[in-house]
Design an enzyme around this catalytic site. Structure first.
Site, mmCIF file in Angstrom:
data_model
loop_
_atom_site.group_PDB
_atom_site.id
_atom_site.type_symbol
_atom_site.label_atom_id
_atom_site.label_comp_id
_atom_site.label_asym_id
_atom_site.label_seq_id
_atom_site.Cartn_x
_atom_site.Cartn_y
_atom_site.Cartn_z
ATOM 1 N N TYR A 71 -45.861 8.367 -7.547
ATOM 2 C CA TYR A 71 -46.322 9.735 -7.347
ATOM 3 C C TYR A 71 -47.782 9.922 -7.724
ATOM 4 O O TYR A 71 -48.490 10.729 -7.111
ATOM 5 C CB TYR A 71 -45.417 10.725 -8.101
ATOM 6 C CG TYR A 71 -44.217 11.101 -7.260
ATOM 7 C CD1 TYR A 71 -44.299 12.109 -6.304
ATOM 8 C CD2 TYR A 71 -43.017 10.400 -7.373
ATOM 9 C CE1 TYR A 71 -43.219 12.427 -5.507
ATOM 10 C CE2 TYR A 71 -41.925 10.714 -6.576
ATOM 11 C CZ TYR A 71 -42.037 11.730 -5.640
ATOM 12 O OH TYR A 71 -40.977 12.032 -4.835
ATOM 13 N N HIS A 123 -40.287 22.691 -0.734
ATOM 14 C CA HIS A 123 -40.000 21.401 -1.346
ATOM 15 C C HIS A 123 -40.812 21.156 -2.612
ATOM 16 O O HIS A 123 -40.946 20.009 -3.043
ATOM 17 C CB HIS A 123 -40.248 20.276 -0.334
ATOM 18 C CG HIS A 123 -39.311 20.324 0.829
ATOM 19 N ND1 HIS A 123 -39.680 19.950 2.107
ATOM 20 C CD2 HIS A 123 -38.024 20.725 0.920
ATOM 21 C CE1 HIS A 123 -38.645 20.114 2.938
ATOM 22 N NE2 HIS A 123 -37.638 20.587 2.236
ATOM 23 N N GLY A 189 -45.829 22.835 13.438
ATOM 24 C CA GLY A 189 -45.889 21.454 12.983
ATOM 25 C C GLY A 189 -44.643 20.960 12.293
ATOM 26 O O GLY A 189 -44.711 20.120 11.400
#
Length: 246
Positions: A71, A123, A189
């Site tokens: 990450y 998210h 998108g």
């Protein structure tokens, strides 16, 4: 050569009359800024892993240091990206229409960097640290291999939604309420395949809003939209916003 984007007059009229516009953005918007999709980052040093190997609570419990290395690499990658014309157009649109709700499936913070406020992050956010035990957002010590919570001392994790985890209830409720209330819904998108995000267009449609898809490659659901504009966000959104001035 840039292909001209045609904006239907009926859509322009609907945008001029709209009291509440709800916009859902997906990975395609970030891709225009050079941000690789979630699965596209599985290359180089990380090609031996699947996304699921690095994005589940179980993986974090098994090897938090490995997950943090991935990450941090992703954070560095995304930090080099800049908002594109589509991001800026949505921030501008929010200043023009009476009300705009922006829901994003992206975790890269680019909408906020372009000036959008109160973004609903479906998210989560790649740049937020979250206590694994308590679920609270905080700021960890970036010098530590695995940062710890300043309150409970437990491990911090990236503040994103992992496989097997639910969309945050607050984000889901706010998104559904906005989709059900809006009179114009833009899906930009995104594949319109992954639920519950894909269901927002259905909510808007069921409440008689105009629903519009903006995607370079029309999705399998394109025919269910009132209009499907085959263009990327960086081309279509600025033109749509500019139409309001004419």
């Amino acid at each position: 050569m840039t292909t001209a984007v045609e904006i239907p007059e009926e859509l322009i009229a609907a945008l001029r009359d709209a009291q509440h516009v709800c916009v859902l953005t997906g990975a395609g918007v970030s891709a225009e800024s050079g941000v690789p999709t979630f699965r596209d980052v599985q290359d180089g040093l990380w090609s031996q892993y699947t996304a699921e190997d690095l994005a589940t609570p179980e993986a974090f419990l098994a090897d938090p240091a490995l997950i943090w290395r991935w990450y941090r690499w992703r954070r560095d990658l995304v930090a080099e990206a800049e908002p594109n014309a589509g991001h800026f157009a949505l921030a501008h649109l929010a200043e023009i229409v009476p009300r705009l709700t922006l829901v994003t499936q992206n975790v890269d913070n680019l909408h906020q960097r372009a000036g959008s406020r109160d973004v609903i992050e479906f998210h989560g956010n790649l740049f937020i640290d979250r206590c694994f035990a308590e679920g609270t957002d905080t700021i960890g010590d970036a010098s530590l291999e695995v940062p710890t919570c300043p309150d409970c001392g437990g491990n911090l994790r990236p503040g994103v939604v992992w496989f097997g985890e639910a969309i945050p209830e607050e984000a889901l409720d706010a998104s559904c309420a906005a989709a059900a209330d809006c009179d114009l819904f833009l899906s930009v998108g995104t594949s319109s395949l992954v639920y519950p995000a894909a269901g927002l267009a259905d909510l808007a449609r069921n409440n008689e809003a105009m629903v519009v898809e903006i995607n370079p490659n029309p999705t399998t659901h394109a025919t269910s939209f009132d209009f499907a504009i085959a263009a990327n966000a960086g081309s279509a959104l600025p033109k749509l916003v500019n139409c309001l001035a004419h």
